[in-house]
Write a protein that holds these residues in place. Structure first.
Motif, mmCIF file in Angstrom:
data_model
loop_
_atom_site.group_PDB
_atom_site.id
_atom_site.type_symbol
_atom_site.label_atom_id
_atom_site.label_comp_id
_atom_site.label_asym_id
_atom_site.label_seq_id
_atom_site.Cartn_x
_atom_site.Cartn_y
_atom_site.Cartn_z
ATOM 1 N N ARG A 114 20.012 -7.877 33.203
ATOM 2 C CA ARG A 114 19.592 -9.274 33.150
ATOM 3 C C ARG A 114 20.221 -9.979 31.944
ATOM 4 O O ARG A 114 20.656 -11.122 32.029
ATOM 5 N N GLY A 122 23.205 -13.297 31.763
ATOM 6 C CA GLY A 122 22.830 -14.558 31.117
ATOM 7 C C GLY A 122 23.980 -15.434 30.714
ATOM 8 O O GLY A 122 23.811 -16.618 30.488
ATOM 9 N N LEU A 160 25.442 -15.567 27.917
ATOM 10 C CA LEU A 160 25.113 -16.124 26.604
ATOM 11 C C LEU A 160 26.277 -15.933 25.652
ATOM 12 O O LEU A 160 27.195 -15.139 25.913
ATOM 13 N N TRP A 192 16.479 -16.899 27.987
ATOM 14 C CA TRP A 192 17.111 -16.541 29.249
ATOM 15 C C TRP A 192 16.352 -15.408 29.926
ATOM 16 O O TRP A 192 15.940 -15.535 31.087
ATOM 17 N N VAL A 193 16.116 -14.318 29.231
ATOM 18 C CA VAL A 193 15.590 -13.129 29.889
ATOM 19 C C VAL A 193 14.159 -13.367 30.360
ATOM 20 O O VAL A 193 13.824 -13.054 31.497
ATOM 21 N N ASP A 203 14.110 -17.624 32.007
ATOM 22 C CA ASP A 203 15.116 -18.058 32.963
ATOM 23 C C ASP A 203 15.783 -19.374 32.556
ATOM 24 O O ASP A 203 16.171 -20.163 33.398
ATOM 25 N N ARG A 262 18.864 -21.338 30.748
ATOM 26 C CA ARG A 262 20.236 -21.116 30.281
ATOM 27 C C ARG A 262 20.406 -21.586 28.851
ATOM 28 O O ARG A 262 19.656 -22.443 28.377
ATOM 29 N N CYS A 263 21.417 -21.065 28.208
ATOM 30 C CA CYS A 263 21.632 -21.391 26.793
ATOM 31 C C CYS A 263 22.607 -22.555 26.708
ATOM 32 O O CYS A 263 23.810 -22.409 26.922
#
Lengths: 411, 446
Positions: free
Chosen positions: B137, B141, B143, B284-285, B288, B290-291
């Motif tokens: 996961r 992401g 990230l 994110w984890v 949910d 987004r960065c």
């Protein structure tokens, strides 16, 4: 934060687009100290010993200092005008050099002595190396060495003048009468027409201890043991310790007042211009050499006795007094706190400065004991200044992440 | 009852206490960014080649929508920070480690009002997930790390796992004047950072996890203490002395071990991460999200409304700072860069400052005062390195350990001769790195 190394993942500009790096660099803040402040503050601090010189040696001290400062500044200006190079921070450093040079000279020298010394200090000591930041030897001491060689009659005598207590500040240091001892300075007044006395320099008295041919003393202090001895003790020929601290004795005009030199030195340490390591290791090495070097005394039968460890010979108290005389006489404190600590001619790292100080202090003492060099302490500082680049190259602090051995790889 | 707190820890030799100047933003809450005209989102955050647009220019995108796919493993997917209209693809300068680099960007216009930073509700039970699930996961992401050199987090995680890192350090120290972005994040979102750190440690299979915070502000961080104890994170409070938050120095202080001269922290199996990255990981984890934003301190003596702002990536630096008469700086005043025209906020932007221009001094010759050497956290003889630079003696610089420099800028800061020492050492390092790289290439060629 920083990455230790950049590996192969560096961001690259667009394929085809020419990389344009805008390099305008950090940091955008600066500490307030600049080179000029460093020299100006050091100059102001070094005026403290000059004040003592002015009081003890009269107005001629101020004249000598003024000539020396003025001619240093003018020579510097002239030199850079002739060679047509920009003198970047020259002037504030020229002021400082002139003042330090004045401090190392006796107050009774004629006007041309500081002039010649300043010319040598600025040209040979500083300018031909490229000015501030590049010279090898402390420029003031280069000037002092030059005049010691050129005018030995004026600067290498075993005696020196000192003002009488009623003539301080206003007296003329060259109107003096010869007197042998300084122990009774406050009680004695010179005859009319004279402003002071000529007395023996303490370091010359101390040097007599190491004369194995004709020893002059039978001990250091020997107080109250009631024994008859053929010769007097050492301390009977020296001014008292308190007077050594105040500076009532002949010598370089800025080098006699131990108290003010210490104050100036502590202030420079507080400003972080001088790390304590250098002066302390300088004095430590000198004290150790003085404590163990053999002295020659006259025994009860008149024969020469050689005594090792004079520090322990008559007990710790007398030993300490003996060391204090050694450390305060002959410009030792001036050299340790103000002359050897000249930034450019000392090593950069702490360890290097300790080595530098130890070598300098030991050499100063050895020169005083074993040779007839005129100003042994100043000459020792010049000698170790010569070693500064070597010390800097050999002594490297261990860099973060380096192995202990890596620092000994020679460059 | 005595309040639970962080374990106190020692310091290091060298360094200096800088003037702080943080009082204007220190206790300011994190606010939404001022209204922005347009965003220019980089398509190459840390990657080598730009991501490929999957939405046609001119169409509208919604918040969190993927607008570009990474073209290779070293890139990341790009997401829209807010609903907007997609514009043209151009280039503009974005901060990299040494300066600004022209990067491919995509323009977003017709922006809505700026968002406030919100505490999100978790949608994924990360504590029940296995390590493999967490890692998968995390890697989904897309990230990036929030360090000075932005790189994809997936890449960093993989490298740390390849090097079998056994210690994870979260660097919550902040030591530069004016900068308070990490502090405000730790103060207002501490538990989320602790959870993000725990997620990262869980995904990488690391048990030894530490969080270092500033001892002066540890009372502000009381919210973090309980989560750190729950997740087995060791909290340390360190005295603030510049440059304690340089990775190598922090590792030296906390573990007592020194990063080798030509190595990276991972050579000691230590991975260093910063709170902003942990925050993004948690969002994110678990949630949910987004960065697409980061906290940026906008401050300086000439700024009327300083504060900590929640700024979307791609915001124009000049738009955030207002007028542009005084030098505008990207990052802290010690290691930051002068902002150039059109430069944008990216993951490495922790602060945007407008400070008074340092009076231009003509550098004078080095007087060998030795202050640079006294204060150097890496114990370098900077005066000797300066000689090496002036003589062009790269080999000597190598022997003197120039590669150990942590590029904190202290030597330039204290230099009374106003020599650009830190810049000179940096150039020596780059030269050394280049020479070594070329030597390795030559050897490989034969």
């Amino acid at each position: 934060m920083s990455e230790a190394t950049s590996t192969g993942t560096q961001a690259r500009p667009l394929a085809g687009a020419r990389p344009r790096f805008h390099l305008i660099f950090s940091p955008f803040l600066y500490a307030p100290e600049s080179v000029r402040t460093v020299f100006t503050v050091t100059f102001a601090t070094c005026c403290l010993p000059l004040v003592a010189g002015l009081v003890l040696f009269g107005w001629r001290a101020a004249v000598v200092a003024a000539i020396s400062i003025a001619s240093c500044v003018l020579t510097e200006k002239l030199f850079f005008k002739v060679v047509r190079a920009p003198a970047l921070v020259g002037r504030s450093h020229a002021w400082l050099t002139g003042l330090l040079l004045g401090l190392t000279l006796p107050a009774d020298v004629p006007w041309y002595v500081p002039l010649v010394a300043a010319a040598f200090a600025t040209t040979l000591g500083k300018a031909i190396f490229g000015g501030v930041g590049h010279f090898l030897w402390q420029p003031a001491l280069v000037g002092r060495l030059a005049v010691t060689v050129i005018f030995p009659a004026l600067l290498t005598g075993a005696d020196g003048p000192i003002l009488a207590r009623n003539q301080l500040v206003r007296g003329d240091i060259r109107q003096v009468q010869a007197v042998q001892r300084l122990r009774d300075w406050p009680d004695q007044l010179p005859p009319a027409g004279y402003d002071g006395f000529v007395v023996e320099k303490p370091q010359q008295t101390l040097r007599l201890l190491y004369d194995s041919q004709r020893p002059r003393f039978s001990g250091i202090a020997y107080v109250g043991d009631g024994l008859e001895r053929p010769e007097p003790p050492l301390l009977s020929r020296l001014p008292s310790v308190r007077r050594m601290m105040y500076g009532v004795r002949p010598g370089p005009m800025g080098g006699t007042c131990a108290v003010l030199i210490l104050v100036a030195g502590v202030y420079l340490m507080y400003r972080n211009y001088v790390k304590p390591h250098l002066p302390l290791s300088f004095l430590l090495a000198a004290a150790v050499v003085a404590a163990i070097a053999p002295i020659h005394l006259v025994g009860h039968d008149g024969a020469t006795r050689t005594v090792w460890y004079p520090f322990l010979y008559e007990g710790l108290a007398e030993g300490c007094v003996f060391l204090i005389y050694h450390l305060t006489s002959g410009g030792m404190l001036l050299a340790a706190f103000l002359l050897a600590t000249e930034m450019t001619s000392r090593p950069v790292t702490r360890g290097g400065q300790v080595i530098f100080g130890l070598l300098g202090g030991a050499l100063a003492m050895v020169l005083r004991i074993c040779t007839r060099v005129p100003v042994p302490v100043f000459m020792a500082v010049l000698a170790v200044n010569t070693l500064t680049p070597l010390i800097d190259a050999l002594w490297r602090p261990r860099v973060m992440g380096q192995s202990w051995l890596a620092r000994f790889r020679l460059g | 009852m005595r309040r639970a707190s962080f374990r106190r820890h020692g310091s290091f030799r060298g360094g200096i206490d800088l003037p702080e100047e943080t009082h204007r933003t220190l206790h300011a809450p994190i606010r939404p960014a001022p209204p922005l005209e347009c965003l220019r989102i980089s398509l190459v955050p840390g990657g080598r080649s730009p991501a490929e647009l999957i939405v046609s220019p001119g169409s509208r995108v919604s918040a969190g929508q993927c607008i570009a796919r990474a073209s290779d493993e070293t890139g990341v997917d790009i997401f829209a920070p807010c609903s907007a209209r997609l514009g043209e693809t151009t280039t503009c300068p974005a901060a990299d480690r040494d300066g600004f680099v022209e990067q491919a960007v995509v323009e977003l216009t017709e922006l809505p009002e700026s968002q406030q930073i919100r505490t999100l509700t978790p949608v994924f039970d990360w504590r029940a997930a296995t390590r493999e699930e967490l890692l998968a996961r995390l890697l989904q992401g897309q990230l990036v790390t929030f360090t000075r050199r932005v790189q994809p987090l997936a890449q960093w995680v993989r490298r740390a796992m390849d090097r079998r890192c056994s210690t994870l350090l979260c660097n919550g120290m902040e030591h530069e004047p004016y900068v308070t972005s990490t502090h405000s994040l730790l103060k207002y979102h501490g538990p989320e950072i602790a959870r993000g750190l725990a997620i990262l440690a869980g995904a990488m299979g690391i048990d030894d996890v530490s969080l270092a915070v500033d001892a002066r502000y540890q009372d502000d961080y009381q919210d973090i203490v309980a989560p750190t104890q729950t997740y087995g994170i060791e909290g340390y409070s360190l005295p603030s002395k510049y440059p304690i938050s340089a990775e190598n120095v922090l590792i030296m202080v906390l573990t007592g071990r020194e990063v080798p001269v030509n190595g990276s922290p991972m050579d000691l199996s230590v991975a260093v991460v910063d709170p902003a990255t942990c925050f993004a990981v948690y969002r994110w984890v678990a949630c949910d999200q987004r960065c697409t934003h980061r906290v940026v301190t906008v401050s300086g003596p000439r700024i009327d409304d300083p504060g900590n702002y929640w700024v979307p990536f791609g915001a124009d630096c000049h738009e955030l700072l207002g007028n542009g008469e005084q030098p505008l700086i990207h990052g802290g005043p010690m290691v930051g860069k002068r902002i150039v025209d059109r430069s944008v906020v990216n993951a490495s932007t922790d602060a945007l400052l407008a400070i008074d221009a340092p009076i231009p001094h003509v550098p004078t010759p080095c007087i060998r005062c030795g202050w640079c050497t006294d204060h150097c956290p890496a114990r370098l003889n900077v005066a000797a390195l300066n000689d090496a630079f002036e003589l062009g003696d790269v080999a000597y610089a190598d022997r003197a350990g120039a590669m150990a420099c942590v590029e904190c800028g202290l030597c330039s800061y204290v230099c009374p001769a106003r020599l650009a020492l830190s810049q000179r050492v940096r150039r020596l390092k780059r030269n050394l790195f280049f020479l070594r790289h070329r030597a390795a290439m030559d050897k490989g060629g034969k």
